[in-house]
Design a protein around this motif. Structure first.
Motif, PDB file in Angstrom:
ATOM      1  N   GLY A 168      10.790   7.627  11.774  1.00 34.68           N
ATOM      2  CA  GLY A 168      10.875   7.665  10.342  1.00 34.68           C
ATOM      3  C   GLY A 168      12.308   7.770   9.802  1.00 34.68           C
ATOM      4  N   ALA A 169      13.199   6.909  10.287  1.00 34.52           N
ATOM      5  CA  ALA A 169      14.679   7.164  10.088  1.00 34.52           C
ATOM      6  C   ALA A 169      14.797   6.388   8.693  1.00 34.52           C
ATOM      7  CB  ALA A 169      15.531   6.360  10.994  1.00 34.52           C
ATOM      8  N   VAL A 170      16.110   6.247   8.211  1.00 30.20           N
ATOM      9  CA  VAL A 170      16.549   5.834   6.934  1.00 30.20           C
ATOM     10  C   VAL A 170      17.007   4.454   7.439  1.00 30.20           C
ATOM     11  CG1 VAL A 170      18.129   5.816   4.933  1.00 30.20           C
ATOM     12  CG2 VAL A 170      16.919   7.828   5.626  1.00 30.20           C
ATOM     13  N   LEU A 171      16.642   3.260   6.432  1.00 33.73           N
ATOM     14  CA  LEU A 171      17.376   2.067   6.386  1.00 33.73           C
ATOM     15  C   LEU A 171      18.288   1.832   5.589  1.00 33.73           C
ATOM     16  CD1 LEU A 171      14.369  -0.124   7.653  1.00 33.73           C
ATOM     17  CD2 LEU A 171      16.280   1.001   9.092  1.00 33.73           C
ATOM     18  N   ALA A 172      19.427   1.325   5.603  1.00 37.34           N
ATOM     19  CA  ALA A 172      20.239   1.003   4.582  1.00 37.34           C
ATOM     20  C   ALA A 172      20.964  -0.209   4.622  1.00 37.34           C
ATOM     21  CB  ALA A 172      21.509   2.290   4.562  1.00 37.34           C
ATOM     22  N   VAL A 173      21.217  -0.774   3.470  1.00 38.10           N
ATOM     23  CA  VAL A 173      21.834  -2.184   3.559  1.00 38.10           C
ATOM     24  C   VAL A 173      23.287  -2.008   2.656  1.00 38.10           C
ATOM     25  CG1 VAL A 173      21.822  -4.609   2.525  1.00 38.10           C
ATOM     26  CG2 VAL A 173      19.673  -3.331   3.140  1.00 38.10           C
ATOM     27  N   SER A 174      24.281  -2.550   3.733  1.00 40.74           N
ATOM     28  CA  SER A 174      25.639  -2.511   2.931  1.00 40.74           C
ATOM     29  C   SER A 174      26.261  -4.176   2.713  1.00 40.74           C
ATOM     30  CB  SER A 174      26.832  -1.944   4.053  1.00 40.74           C
ATOM     31  OG  SER A 174      26.830  -2.521   5.112  1.00 40.74           O
TER      32      SER A 174
ATOM     33  N   VAL B  39      24.208  -1.062  -0.798  1.00 41.69           N
ATOM     34  CA  VAL B  39      23.528  -1.466  -1.899  1.00 41.69           C
ATOM     35  C   VAL B  39      22.033  -1.317  -2.045  1.00 41.69           C
ATOM     36  CG1 VAL B  39      25.489  -3.259  -2.445  1.00 41.69           C
ATOM     37  CG2 VAL B  39      23.383  -3.842  -0.891  1.00 41.69           C
ATOM     38  N   ALA B  40      21.567  -0.797  -0.928  1.00 41.72           N
ATOM     39  CA  ALA B  40      20.149  -0.504  -0.721  1.00 41.72           C
ATOM     40  C   ALA B  40      19.794   0.505   0.367  1.00 41.72           C
ATOM     41  CB  ALA B  40      19.223  -1.771  -0.696  1.00 41.72           C
ATOM     42  N   ALA B  41      18.954   1.399   0.096  1.00 36.79           N
ATOM     43  CA  ALA B  41      18.706   2.287   1.203  1.00 36.79           C
ATOM     44  C   ALA B  41      17.249   2.832   0.870  1.00 36.79           C
ATOM     45  CB  ALA B  41      19.614   3.486   1.330  1.00 36.79           C
ATOM     46  N   GLY B  42      16.525   3.193   1.881  1.00 38.33           N
ATOM     47  CA  GLY B  42      15.208   3.942   1.792  1.00 38.33           C
ATOM     48  C   GLY B  42      14.603   4.531   2.944  1.00 38.33           C
ATOM     49  N   ASP B  43      13.636   5.442   2.892  1.00 35.91           N
ATOM     50  CA  ASP B  43      13.319   6.124   4.155  1.00 35.91           C
ATOM     51  C   ASP B  43      12.113   5.060   4.581  1.00 35.91           C
ATOM     52  OD1 ASP B  43      14.769   8.245   3.993  1.00 35.91           O
ATOM     53  OD2 ASP B  43      13.424   9.442   2.749  1.00 35.91           O
ATOM     54  N   LEU B  44      11.858   5.169   5.834  1.00 31.99           N
ATOM     55  CA  LEU B  44      10.634   4.499   6.704  1.00 31.99           C
ATOM     56  C   LEU B  44       9.567   5.399   6.528  1.00 31.99           C
ATOM     57  CD1 LEU B  44      12.405   2.793   9.519  1.00 31.99           C
ATOM     58  CD2 LEU B  44      10.719   1.513   7.759  1.00 31.99           C
ATOM     59  N   LYS B  45       8.436   5.125   6.119  1.00 34.30           N
ATOM     60  CA  LYS B  45       7.185   6.008   6.167  1.00 34.30           C
ATOM     61  C   LYS B  45       6.083   5.390   6.537  1.00 34.30           C
ATOM     62  CE  LYS B  45       9.135   8.313   1.955  1.00 34.30           C
ATOM     63  NZ  LYS B  45       8.626   8.384   0.424  1.00 34.30           N
ATOM     64  N   GLY B  46       5.014   5.838   7.342  1.00 31.62           N
ATOM     65  CA  GLY B  46       3.851   5.351   7.626  1.00 31.62           C
ATOM     66  C   GLY B  46       2.899   4.608   6.602  1.00 31.62           C
ATOM     67  N   ILE B  47       2.456   3.433   6.712  1.00 35.29           N
ATOM     68  CA  ILE B  47       1.561   2.916   5.997  1.00 35.29           C
ATOM     69  C   ILE B  47       0.178   3.879   5.665  1.00 35.29           C
ATOM     70  CG2 ILE B  47       0.090   0.763   5.180  1.00 35.29           C
ATOM     71  CD1 ILE B  47       2.659  -0.872   6.462  1.00 35.29           C
TER      72      ILE B  47
ATOM     73  N   GLY C 152       0.803  -1.276  -0.146  1.00 37.32           N
ATOM     74  CA  GLY C 152      -0.025  -0.101  -0.027  1.00 37.32           C
ATOM     75  C   GLY C 152       0.826   1.377   0.061  1.00 37.32           C
ATOM     76  N   VAL C 153       2.041   1.204  -0.597  1.00 37.08           N
ATOM     77  CA  VAL C 153       2.937   2.276  -0.586  1.00 37.08           C
ATOM     78  C   VAL C 153       2.919   3.205  -1.890  1.00 37.08           C
ATOM     79  CG1 VAL C 153       4.213   1.390   1.359  1.00 37.08           C
ATOM     80  CG2 VAL C 153       5.025   0.997  -1.171  1.00 37.08           C
ATOM     81  N   LEU C 154       2.122   2.814  -2.776  1.00 37.56           N
ATOM     82  CA  LEU C 154       2.279   3.446  -4.202  1.00 37.56           C
ATOM     83  C   LEU C 154       1.315   4.582  -3.979  1.00 37.56           C
ATOM     84  CD1 LEU C 154       1.602   0.103  -6.444  1.00 37.56           C
ATOM     85  CD2 LEU C 154       3.715   1.413  -6.185  1.00 37.56           C
TER      86      LEU C 154
ATOM     87  N   LEU D 297       5.739   0.921   9.769  1.00 42.56           N
ATOM     88  CA  LEU D 297       6.222   1.826   8.939  1.00 42.56           C
ATOM     89  C   LEU D 297       6.995   0.885   7.863  1.00 42.56           C
ATOM     90  CD1 LEU D 297       8.112   4.353  11.424  1.00 42.56           C
ATOM     91  CD2 LEU D 297       6.032   4.538  10.203  1.00 42.56           C
ATOM     92  N   VAL D 298       7.050   1.338   6.616  1.00 36.57           N
ATOM     93  CA  VAL D 298       7.382   0.470   5.390  1.00 36.57           C
ATOM     94  C   VAL D 298       8.496   1.341   4.778  1.00 36.57           C
ATOM     95  CG1 VAL D 298       5.543   1.375   4.038  1.00 36.57           C
ATOM     96  CG2 VAL D 298       6.759  -0.901   3.451  1.00 36.57           C
ATOM     97  N   ALA D 299       9.410   0.457   4.074  1.00 40.92           N
ATOM     98  CA  ALA D 299      10.441   1.211   3.254  1.00 40.92           C
ATOM     99  C   ALA D 299      10.767   0.370   2.134  1.00 40.92           C
ATOM    100  CB  ALA D 299      11.603   1.543   4.048  1.00 40.92           C
ATOM    101  N   SER D 300      10.938   0.854   0.962  1.00 39.95           N
ATOM    102  CA  SER D 300      11.296   0.293  -0.263  1.00 39.95           C
ATOM    103  C   SER D 300      12.769   0.759  -0.410  1.00 39.95           C
ATOM    104  CB  SER D 300      10.722   0.702  -1.561  1.00 39.95           C
ATOM    105  OG  SER D 300      11.048  -0.025  -2.685  1.00 39.95           O
TER     106      SER D 300
END
Length: 240
Positions: free
Chosen positions: A209-215, A232-240, A24-26, A132-135
């Motif tokens: 709503g911090a940022v998540l990152a993958v290294s 290699v990947a990062a994105g903001d956490l946002k409320g659904i 539901g994040v579109l 919260l969800v992040a892509s």
């Protein structure tokens, strides 16, 4: 260009689009496009079904919220209190009394007014975001994750959409708050889905709503406490 329009392999393709539709994040227009594709494109509909199953373990239902007991009590008083006393006084003739039915209708309208007005008189306390969800993605990287932070369970659920860390390497999850140094949340367990506990020190920060990152790190994670490999990947956490 919207995600629904620009959903080639570099963005994770239809698989990522289906996952974000289920979460539901579109944006509204992107969701409409995806919804139409579900009706017209069997392959895409199957992807949506698969992601619904994939996310099911993370989809802890929100606790049911019942209306205040005072609402029912007010309706009962309006609807039945006057009718009970009138019935005692007038006996069986009550049920054929035009006056009674007019009074009952007026009481019902008054009760409805109480029900509608009650939230404004006693507004419910605002509830904090519990999920919260992040892509997570990055330019020039095929690694895509979808992350869901469940504040009630104090954990992050991760679904790997695409990419692989390769032999002798691990993905490590980081939280980034503003301009502060990244804080490790641990090595991401292998597999298409994973759950990672969130320490009390990070729970409040993630809820904001911090940022998540993958290294990409050596096997076992960063030896320094900070990312040593590429993000290699990062994105903001946002409320659904």
């Amino acid at each position: 260009m919207t995600l629904a329009e620009d959903n080639g392999p570099e963005r994770g393709g239809d698989d990522l689009l289906a996952a974000e539709y289920v979460l539901g994040v579109l944006a509204a227009d992107e969701r409409q496009i995806a919804s139409r594709r579900i009706d017209a494109d069997t392959a895409f509909a199957r992807l949506v079904d698969a992601w619904e199953v994939n996310f099911a373990p993370m989809a802890v239902a929100y606790a049911a919220v019942e209306p205040p007991a005072s609402v029912k009590a007010a309706i009962d008083r309006r609807l039945f209190a006057s009718s009970a006393s009138t019935s005692t006084a007038r006996g069986g003739g009550l049920w054929v009394s035009l006056a009674f039915w007019r009074g009952l209708a007026a009481a019902a309208i008054a009760a409805l007014a109480v029900y509608v007005a009650l939230p404004y008189v006693n507004p419910p306390a605002p509830q904090p975001e519990t999920r919260l969800v992040a892509s997570l993605g990055a330019d020039n990287s095929n690694v895509k994750y979808l992350a869901v932070y469940d504040a009630a369970r104090h954990e992050v659920g991760l679904s790997l959409v695409s990419g692989d860390h390769g032999a002798g390497k691990d993905f490590e999850l980081w939280m980034i708050e503003g301009k502060n140094a990244p804080v490790s949340m641990g090595v991401i367990p292998a597999g298409q889905t994973a759950r990672m506990a969130v320490t009390p020190a990070l729970q409040g920060k993630l809820a904001q709503g911090a940022v998540l990152a993958v290294s990409l790190e050596p096997a076992g994670g960063s030896p320094t406490g900070q990312p040593t490999g590429p993000v290699v990947a990062a994105g903001d956490l946002k409320g659904i």
